[in-house]
Design a protein around this motif. Structure first.
Motif, mmCIF file in Angstrom:
data_model
loop_
_atom_site.group_PDB
_atom_site.id
_atom_site.type_symbol
_atom_site.label_atom_id
_atom_site.label_comp_id
_atom_site.label_asym_id
_atom_site.label_seq_id
_atom_site.Cartn_x
_atom_site.Cartn_y
_atom_site.Cartn_z
ATOM 1 N N ASN A 84 0.998 -1.298 -0.172
ATOM 2 C CA ASN A 84 0.492 -0.105 0.015
ATOM 3 C C ASN A 84 0.401 1.068 -0.535
ATOM 4 O O ASN A 84 0.329 2.264 -0.500
ATOM 5 N N PHE A 85 1.801 1.386 0.716
ATOM 6 C CA PHE A 85 2.802 2.032 0.495
ATOM 7 C C PHE A 85 3.217 3.059 -0.496
ATOM 8 O O PHE A 85 3.739 3.485 -1.278
ATOM 9 N N TYR A 86 4.089 1.525 -2.277
ATOM 10 C CA TYR A 86 3.749 2.034 -3.267
ATOM 11 C C TYR A 86 2.928 1.848 -3.645
ATOM 12 O O TYR A 86 3.433 2.737 -4.877
ATOM 13 N N LYS A 87 1.635 1.625 -3.601
ATOM 14 C CA LYS A 87 0.588 1.675 -4.450
ATOM 15 C C LYS A 87 0.734 3.080 -5.169
ATOM 16 O O LYS A 87 -0.079 3.219 -5.851
ATOM 17 N N LEU A 88 0.607 4.037 -3.973
ATOM 18 C CA LEU A 88 -0.587 4.983 -4.633
ATOM 19 C C LEU A 88 -1.537 5.422 -5.486
ATOM 20 O O LEU A 88 -2.679 4.886 -4.622
ATOM 21 N N ARG A 89 -1.847 5.783 -6.444
ATOM 22 C CA ARG A 89 -2.721 5.882 -7.233
ATOM 23 C C ARG A 89 -3.395 4.860 -8.050
ATOM 24 O O ARG A 89 -3.754 4.465 -8.804
ATOM 25 N N THR A 90 -2.254 3.898 -7.690
ATOM 26 C CA THR A 90 -2.518 2.578 -9.283
ATOM 27 C C THR A 90 -3.682 1.780 -8.761
ATOM 28 O O THR A 90 -4.243 1.773 -7.068
#
Length: 304
Positions: A84-90
């Motif tokens: 989730n930290f790396y997901k951003l708006r993906t």
């Protein structure tokens, strides 16, 4: 494990990953090549820190309209948090489905019997492609790290016991499976003890088909590739055999009064971060070594 042995790994967790950008999301952060994951191939992979330090390892299967990630159950929430930290708006969804699925370890002979197929690392099939119609839609895959670890059936928890009965398998304690994994030199329990303490490549992911050095960028790729390509790997995680005393986490291992390693995981099966050069591993491999207040031997897996 014998041919008809099976064990339910109730300490494994599962994360369902889907969404329009799920493939690209995973490809950009994990160490293996997601393009290779298909209905017929499961990968072993990992996620590192930006510096290339070890965080988590897992299996990735093609599943419904996305992927199913299998890991130690106790770290599922941590993996979801870092993703989730790396997901951003993906556009990707991460759902903990550990209370829905489990896996059953079986022998390679059973895999071939069920699927009517010869085995290769990571090979994945559904039972409806094989011969056991009563097990329809169950997924089964050969361990992509080492074929001696057998294969795994992914199934709903409520179906596990009946599936073992349907296949006429003998249920054994999961500790026998983990003992075999230890003897092969592959840690699977309490891997959180390695988190951010070693480089990912030091956990033998390069030897266990967990890193694709041709896929391009992923988190920690720069340091990982530099260590590999410049032959800078100096230490590896290796199994430790106790001779006497009690092995404790962080115990220092010495050879000729020089520090050559440290215990990283002490229970249930001990693993240590060991120098493999300067001095060369073979120099002290069969020697009795001092480890804290115990005496141990270092074991070298055949695949290294």
């Amino acid at each position: 494990m014998e041919i008809n042995d099976s064990t339910i790994l109730d300490d494994r967790g599962f994360i369902q990953i889907n969404g329009d950008e799920a493939k690209n999301f995973l490809q950009n952060i994990v160490t293996n090549d997601i393009e290779k994951v298909t209905n017929n191939l499961t990968l072993f992979s990992s996620i590192f820190t930006p510096q290339g330090k070890y965080l988590y390892e897992f299996f990735i299967l093609k599943f419904e309209d996305g992927y199913l990630l299998e890991c130690e159950k106790k770290i599922t929430s941590e993996i979801i948090k870092i993703f989730n930290f790396y997901k951003l708006r993906t556009k990707v969804n991460l759902i903990d489905v550990s209370e829905k699925y489990t896996n059953i370890v079986i022998s390679l002979e059973q895999f071939e019997k069920i699927t009517k197929s010869e085995h290769m690392k990571g090979q994945t099939l559904t039972f409806e492609e094989g011969s056991t119609s009563s097990c329809e839609n169950e997924r089964v895959y050969v361990d992509p790290r080492n074929k001696d670890l057998g294969a795994k059936i992914i199934t709903k928890i409520e179906n596990a016991e009946s599936l073992i009965k349907t296949l006429n398998l003998k249920k054994i304690n999961k500790e026998k499976y983990y003992e075999k994994s230890f003897n092969l030199g592959i840690p699977q329990v309490n891997l959180d003890k390695l988190k951010e303490k070693i480089f990912g490549i030091e956990s033998n992911l390069d030897e266990l088909n967990g890193i694709d050095f041709k896929k391009g960028c992923y988190i920690g790729q720069e340091n990982t590739s530099r260590i590999k390509l410049r032959n800078k790997l100096r230490r590896r995680i290796l199994p430790v055999q106790k001779i006497s005393g009690e092995i404790l986490e962080n115990d220092i291992i010495k050879y000729k009064d020089s520090e050559i390693g440290k215990i990283m995981i002490n229970k249930p099966h001990p693993f240590a971060l060991i120098k493999v050069v300067e001095p060369n591993l073979d120099e002290f491999l069969n020697n009795e070594l001092i480890c804290g207040k115990s005496k141990i031997k270092i074991l070298k897996p055949e695949w290294i």
